[in-house]
Motif scaffolding. Structure first.
Motif, short mmCIF file in Angstrom:
data_model
loop_
_atom_site.label_atom_id
_atom_site.label_comp_id
_atom_site.label_asym_id
_atom_site.label_seq_id
_atom_site.Cartn_x
_atom_site.Cartn_y
_atom_site.Cartn_z
N SER A 21 -2.38 41.51 53.29
CA SER A 21 -1.73 42.27 54.35
C SER A 21 -0.40 41.62 54.68
O SER A 21 -0.24 40.41 54.55
CB SER A 21 -2.60 42.31 55.61
OG SER A 21 -3.83 42.94 55.37
N CYS A 22 0.53 42.45 55.13
CA CYS A 22 1.84 41.95 55.56
C CYS A 22 2.20 42.68 56.85
O CYS A 22 2.45 43.89 56.83
CB CYS A 22 2.89 42.20 54.50
SG CYS A 22 4.58 41.86 55.02
N ALA A 23 2.22 41.93 57.94
CA ALA A 23 2.55 42.50 59.24
C ALA A 23 4.02 42.25 59.54
O ALA A 23 4.48 41.10 59.51
CB ALA A 23 1.67 41.88 60.32
N ALA A 24 4.74 43.32 59.82
CA ALA A 24 6.17 43.23 60.09
C ALA A 24 6.44 43.41 61.57
O ALA A 24 5.79 44.21 62.24
CB ALA A 24 6.91 44.30 59.30
N HIS A 50 6.14 48.14 44.77
CA HIS A 50 6.87 48.54 45.97
C HIS A 50 6.43 49.94 46.39
O HIS A 50 5.81 50.68 45.62
CB HIS A 50 8.39 48.43 45.82
CG HIS A 50 9.01 49.23 44.71
ND1 HIS A 50 8.71 50.55 44.44
CD2 HIS A 50 9.95 48.87 43.81
CE1 HIS A 50 9.44 50.96 43.43
NE2 HIS A 50 10.20 49.96 43.01
N ILE A 51 6.78 50.25 47.64
CA ILE A 51 6.34 51.52 48.24
C ILE A 51 7.44 52.05 49.14
O ILE A 51 8.11 51.30 49.85
CB ILE A 51 5.02 51.32 49.01
CG1 ILE A 51 4.45 52.65 49.49
CG2 ILE A 51 5.19 50.33 50.18
CD1 ILE A 51 3.01 52.55 49.99
N SER A 71 -0.13 49.99 49.66
CA SER A 71 -0.18 51.05 50.67
C SER A 71 0.47 50.53 51.94
O SER A 71 0.75 49.33 52.06
CB SER A 71 -1.63 51.47 50.94
OG SER A 71 -2.39 50.39 51.43
N ARG A 72 0.73 51.44 52.88
CA ARG A 72 1.33 51.01 54.14
C ARG A 72 0.81 51.87 55.28
O ARG A 72 0.48 53.04 55.08
CB ARG A 72 2.85 51.03 54.06
CG ARG A 72 3.48 52.39 53.92
CD ARG A 72 4.97 52.29 53.56
NE ARG A 72 5.77 51.72 54.63
CZ ARG A 72 7.05 51.34 54.48
NH1 ARG A 72 7.64 51.50 53.30
NH2 ARG A 72 7.73 50.85 55.50
N ASN A 74 2.47 52.78 58.72
CA ASN A 74 3.70 52.64 59.51
C ASN A 74 3.43 52.53 61.00
O ASN A 74 4.22 51.93 61.73
CB ASN A 74 4.64 53.81 59.21
CG ASN A 74 5.21 53.74 57.82
OD1 ASN A 74 5.35 52.65 57.24
ND2 ASN A 74 5.55 54.88 57.25
N ALA A 75 2.34 53.08 61.45
CA ALA A 75 1.98 52.96 62.87
C ALA A 75 1.69 51.50 63.24
O ALA A 75 1.89 51.08 64.38
CB ALA A 75 0.77 53.82 63.18
N LYS A 76 1.23 50.74 62.26
CA LYS A 76 0.91 49.33 62.47
C LYS A 76 1.98 48.41 61.89
O LYS A 76 1.85 47.18 61.96
CB LYS A 76 -0.44 48.99 61.84
CG LYS A 76 -1.62 49.71 62.45
CD LYS A 76 -2.92 49.30 61.79
CE LYS A 76 -4.12 49.99 62.42
NZ LYS A 76 -5.40 49.61 61.77
N ASN A 77 3.03 48.99 61.31
CA ASN A 77 4.07 48.18 60.67
C ASN A 77 3.47 47.18 59.67
O ASN A 77 3.86 46.01 59.63
CB ASN A 77 4.89 47.42 61.71
CG ASN A 77 6.21 48.10 62.01
OD1 ASN A 77 6.53 49.16 61.46
ND2 ASN A 77 7.00 47.51 62.89
N THR A 78 2.54 47.66 58.89
CA THR A 78 1.81 46.79 57.98
C THR A 78 1.76 47.39 56.59
O THR A 78 1.59 48.60 56.43
CB THR A 78 0.37 46.55 58.48
OG1 THR A 78 0.43 45.95 59.78
CG2 THR A 78 -0.39 45.61 57.54
N VAL A 79 1.93 46.54 55.59
CA VAL A 79 1.81 46.95 54.19
C VAL A 79 0.68 46.13 53.56
O VAL A 79 0.47 44.98 53.95
CB VAL A 79 3.14 46.77 53.43
CG1 VAL A 79 3.56 45.32 53.38
CG2 VAL A 79 3.05 47.35 52.04
#
Length: 123
Positions: A21-24, A50-51, A71-72, A74-79
């Motif tokens: 996971s990657c939280a932005a 990439h996505i 996958s991503r 966007n509501a959680k700003n997470t990929v």
């Protein structure tokens, strides 16, 4: 201040799975491309996947195609990077990156990077 924070790495046996996971945070990433790269000891950083912002457009390195899924949310700003059928050659530090622009595979074109998370696959 923009931050990308990866998590989910670890040690797994060959054939196993991990989900990164990657939280932005720090800004809105509307329209931004998100990518995953990896770097093994003694090797250059290489593109993994990439996505697009919408999540519809994805692209994978040949070495992971059919095994990894990006996958991503966007509501959680997470990929995310779902990694299945892992191989010892997948062992590397995995980095999340954000790019204000279209999807590319060269790491020089990405604006922000996470600190990386170690993935080790034992044989």
């Amino acid at each position: 201040q923009v931050q990308l924070v990866e998590s989910g790495g670890g040690l797994v046996q060959a054939g196993g799975s991990l989900r990164l996971s990657c939280a932005a945070s720090g800004r809105t990433f509307s329209g931004w491309t998100m990518g995953w790269f990896r770097q093994a000891p003694g090797k250059e950083r290489e593109f993994v996947a990439h996505i697009s912002w919408s999540g519809v457009g994805t692209y994978y390195a040949d070495s992971v195609k059919g095994r990894f899924t990006i996958s991503r949310d966007n509501a959680k700003n997470t990929v995310y990077l779902q990694m299945n059928s892992l191989k010892p050659e997948d062992t590397a530090v995995y980095y999340c990156a954000a790019r204000n622009g279209g999807r590319i595979t060269t790491h020089q074109g990405y604006n922000y990077w996470g600190q990386g998370t170690q993935v080790t696959v034992s044989s």
